[in-house]
Design an enzyme around this catalytic site. Structure first.
Site, mmCIF file in Angstrom:
data_model
loop_
_atom_site.group_PDB
_atom_site.id
_atom_site.type_symbol
_atom_site.label_atom_id
_atom_site.label_comp_id
_atom_site.label_asym_id
_atom_site.label_seq_id
_atom_site.Cartn_x
_atom_site.Cartn_y
_atom_site.Cartn_z
ATOM 1 N N ARG A 1 -1.975 -4.539 6.091
ATOM 2 C CA ARG A 1 -1.018 -3.571 6.215
ATOM 3 C C ARG A 1 -0.988 -3.368 7.308
ATOM 4 N NH1 ARG A 1 -1.693 1.578 4.405
ATOM 5 N NH2 ARG A 1 -1.199 1.780 2.375
ATOM 6 N N ASP B 1 -6.864 1.931 3.472
ATOM 7 C CA ASP B 1 -6.532 2.356 4.121
ATOM 8 C C ASP B 1 -7.278 2.886 5.541
ATOM 9 O OD1 ASP B 1 -3.907 3.214 2.597
ATOM 10 O OD2 ASP B 1 -4.829 5.034 2.960
HETATM 11 P P1 FDA Z 1 7.369 6.094 15.072
HETATM 12 O O1 FDA Z 1 5.751 7.219 15.132
HETATM 13 O O2 FDA Z 1 7.281 5.886 16.951
HETATM 14 O O3 FDA Z 1 8.216 6.843 14.302
HETATM 15 C C1 FDA Z 1 9.588 5.867 14.327
HETATM 16 C C2 FDA Z 1 10.211 7.240 13.916
HETATM 17 O O4 FDA Z 1 10.292 7.500 12.304
HETATM 18 C C3 FDA Z 1 10.533 8.402 14.836
HETATM 19 O O5 FDA Z 1 11.013 8.567 15.794
HETATM 20 C C4 FDA Z 1 11.492 9.227 14.277
HETATM 21 O O6 FDA Z 1 12.233 9.011 13.906
HETATM 22 C C5 FDA Z 1 10.694 8.947 11.974
HETATM 23 N N1 FDA Z 1 9.097 9.387 12.085
HETATM 24 C C6 FDA Z 1 8.371 9.151 12.184
HETATM 25 N N2 FDA Z 1 7.014 10.280 11.339
HETATM 26 C C7 FDA Z 1 7.790 11.160 10.419
HETATM 27 C C8 FDA Z 1 7.678 12.239 9.890
HETATM 28 N N3 FDA Z 1 6.971 12.257 9.500
HETATM 29 N N4 FDA Z 1 8.978 13.092 9.765
HETATM 30 C C9 FDA Z 1 10.304 12.677 10.126
HETATM 31 N N5 FDA Z 1 10.294 11.279 10.872
HETATM 32 C C10 FDA Z 1 9.705 10.554 11.390
HETATM 33 N N6 FDA Z 1 -2.176 4.899 10.006
HETATM 34 C C11 FDA Z 1 -3.797 5.052 10.204
HETATM 35 O O7 FDA Z 1 -3.979 5.089 11.039
HETATM 36 N N7 FDA Z 1 -4.182 4.229 8.823
HETATM 37 C C12 FDA Z 1 -3.103 3.819 7.901
HETATM 38 O O8 FDA Z 1 -3.964 3.573 7.093
HETATM 39 C C13 FDA Z 1 -2.132 4.595 8.079
HETATM 40 N N8 FDA Z 1 -1.253 3.896 6.328
HETATM 41 C C14 FDA Z 1 0.262 4.047 6.850
HETATM 42 C C15 FDA Z 1 0.842 3.365 5.374
HETATM 43 C C16 FDA Z 1 1.818 3.416 5.676
HETATM 44 C C17 FDA Z 1 2.178 2.922 4.145
HETATM 45 C C18 FDA Z 1 2.810 3.941 6.806
HETATM 46 C C19 FDA Z 1 4.441 3.715 6.138
HETATM 47 C C20 FDA Z 1 2.115 4.190 8.162
HETATM 48 C C21 FDA Z 1 1.065 4.375 7.540
HETATM 49 N N9 FDA Z 1 -0.423 4.779 8.836
HETATM 50 C C22 FDA Z 1 -1.202 5.021 9.002
HETATM 51 C C23 FDA Z 1 0.745 5.236 10.352
HETATM 52 C C24 FDA Z 1 1.123 4.893 11.412
HETATM 53 O O9 FDA Z 1 -0.015 4.850 11.882
HETATM 54 C C25 FDA Z 1 1.757 5.790 12.047
HETATM 55 O O10 FDA Z 1 1.385 6.442 12.587
HETATM 56 C C26 FDA Z 1 3.324 6.305 11.310
HETATM 57 O O11 FDA Z 1 4.018 5.416 10.753
HETATM 58 C C27 FDA Z 1 3.656 6.100 12.228
HETATM 59 O O12 FDA Z 1 4.233 5.423 13.419
HETATM 60 P P2 FDA Z 1 6.209 4.739 13.083
HETATM 61 O O13 FDA Z 1 5.421 2.985 13.232
HETATM 62 O O14 FDA Z 1 6.492 4.968 11.822
HETATM 63 O O15 FDA Z 1 6.743 4.792 14.624
#
Ligand code: FDA
Length: 300
Positions: A175, A125
């Site tokens: 990732r 990560d």
């Molecule tokens: P965004 O935050 O815009 O979310 C899109 C939509 O998804 C939102 O509008 C909402 O509807 C929904 N949503 C998002 N989060 C939600 C929640 N908690 N509860 C309910 N609904 C929610 N970061 C990092 O810095 N280092 C890492 O190693 C990782 N590893 C990682 C692994 C995996 C498998 C994932 C999916 C994510 C990570 N992340 C991470 C976190 C990533 O950087 C990011 O902060 C989150 O995925 C949220 O970003 P989105 O791209 O989902 O968009």
């Protein structure tokens, strides 16, 4: 309500842990490895892979780091014993990256070596920016001996295009995510759309270099962009996977699976659930709103 939700998020530290826990249950498999194994079995039955993470980060004692390493080794054994379709994600600071680079490298190497023997994969990560360079160095050092590991790239980081250009030369298994930590504007994009634009640019660079990508996002805009890119570049199913967090946007997750793409869910477990849950609440103020109500209704 949004203002209230946001206000609640900033005052979360004052909320009793018992109430936070009630809402955190959605995002964590449970306290024990057995809980993570059970959640993985359920997801595997639905054709979904997982990556199991022992909650914990920012360890500053050597003994704690060794304990964390041992927990990681137990995860690998459980995946093997239960024949799970899962891999393992870990945070370098939990293995002592904040204490000493060589010590952390030793711990990580032991884990990746064991995973290699068991035919498993380890995802390193990415944490906040003080650790970015050291985390990439760790990956490159371990990769020289064992290739069953990969790193995470955060699209909000301005340096990420250069990092990917360099890492793609080693056919890195990436990732790709937006990034979760609060970083200064000098080193990180802040605008919602610029983070998205950079995400898609990075994804294209990874694909064009024939790197395997874990497309980690719940953002419809990015998922749609990824779908188009996959079709446009004629990417095959074994060349990428989508990744999501446990408990987030399950309907969208099921749709992606139904569309025929590989899906992996991040399954965290462990007693150090608090920090992780607070991060998830901050991403989703609506969730925090429910907890806010629970504060006044006793969670009933
Ligand atoms: P965004 O935050 O815009 O979310 C899109 C939509 O998804 C939102 O509008 C909402 O509807 C929904 N949503 C998002 N989060 C939600 C929640 N908690 N509860 C309910 N609904 C929610 N970061 C990092 O810095 N280092 C890492 O190693 C990782 N590893 C990682 C692994 C995996 C498998 C994932 C999916 C994510 C990570 N992340 C991470 C976190 C990533 O950087 C990011 O902060 C989150 O995925 C949220 O970003 P989105 O791209 O989902 O968009």
């Amino acid at each position: 309500m949004n203002i209230l939700n946001n206000l609640f998020v900033t005052t979360l530290p004052l909320v009793p842990k018992s109430i936070v826990r009630r809402f955190a249950n959605k995002y964590i498999a449970g306290d024990s490895l057995e809980d993570a194994v059970n959640v993985t079995k359920q997801l595997n039955d639905r054709g979904i892979m997982t990556t199991i993470d022992v909650l914990g980060e920012g360890v500053f004692s050597r003994q704690d780091a060794v304990n964390a390493k041992n927990e990681c080794l137990e995860v690998l054994e459980a995946i093997d014993k239960n024949r799970l379709n899962a891999n393992h994600s870990l945070k370098p600071t939990s293995l002592g990256l904040g204490i000493d680079y060589e010590f952390c490298l030793q711990n990580l190497t032991e884990i990746v070596k064991k995973a290699n023997k068991l035919g498993q994969f380890v995802r390193i990560d990415m944490e906040d920016s003080p650790y970015t360079t050291r985390t990439l160095n760790l990956y490159e050092d371990v990769y020289k001996k064992y290739q069953n590991c990969g790193v995470v790239i955060q699209s909000y980081m301005r340096r990420s295009m250069d990092d990917v250009a360099e890492l793609a030369k080693m056919k890195t298994n990436f990732r790709l995510c937006k990034g979760i930590y609060i970083e200064p504007v000098e080193i990180a994009y802040k605008g919602k759309q610029e983070v998205r634009d950079n995400y898609l640019k990075l994804l294209r660079l990874m694909f064009e270099n024939n790197c395997y990508v874990g497309i980690a996002t719940h953002d419809d805009y990015l998922i749609e962009g990824a779908y188009k890119m996959i079709a446009g570049l004629n990417k095959q199913k074994h060349e990428y996977e989508f990744q999501m967090l446990l408990g987030v946007r399950d309907k969208l997750r099921n749709k992606i699976v139904k569309d025929g793409h590989r899906m992996r869910i991040y399954v965290p477990f462990g007693v150090h659930w608090y920090k992780y849950s607070i991060r998830r609440f901050k991403e989703n103020p609506n969730m925090a709103g429910y907890a806010f109500k629970a504060l006044f209704t006793g969670g009933r």
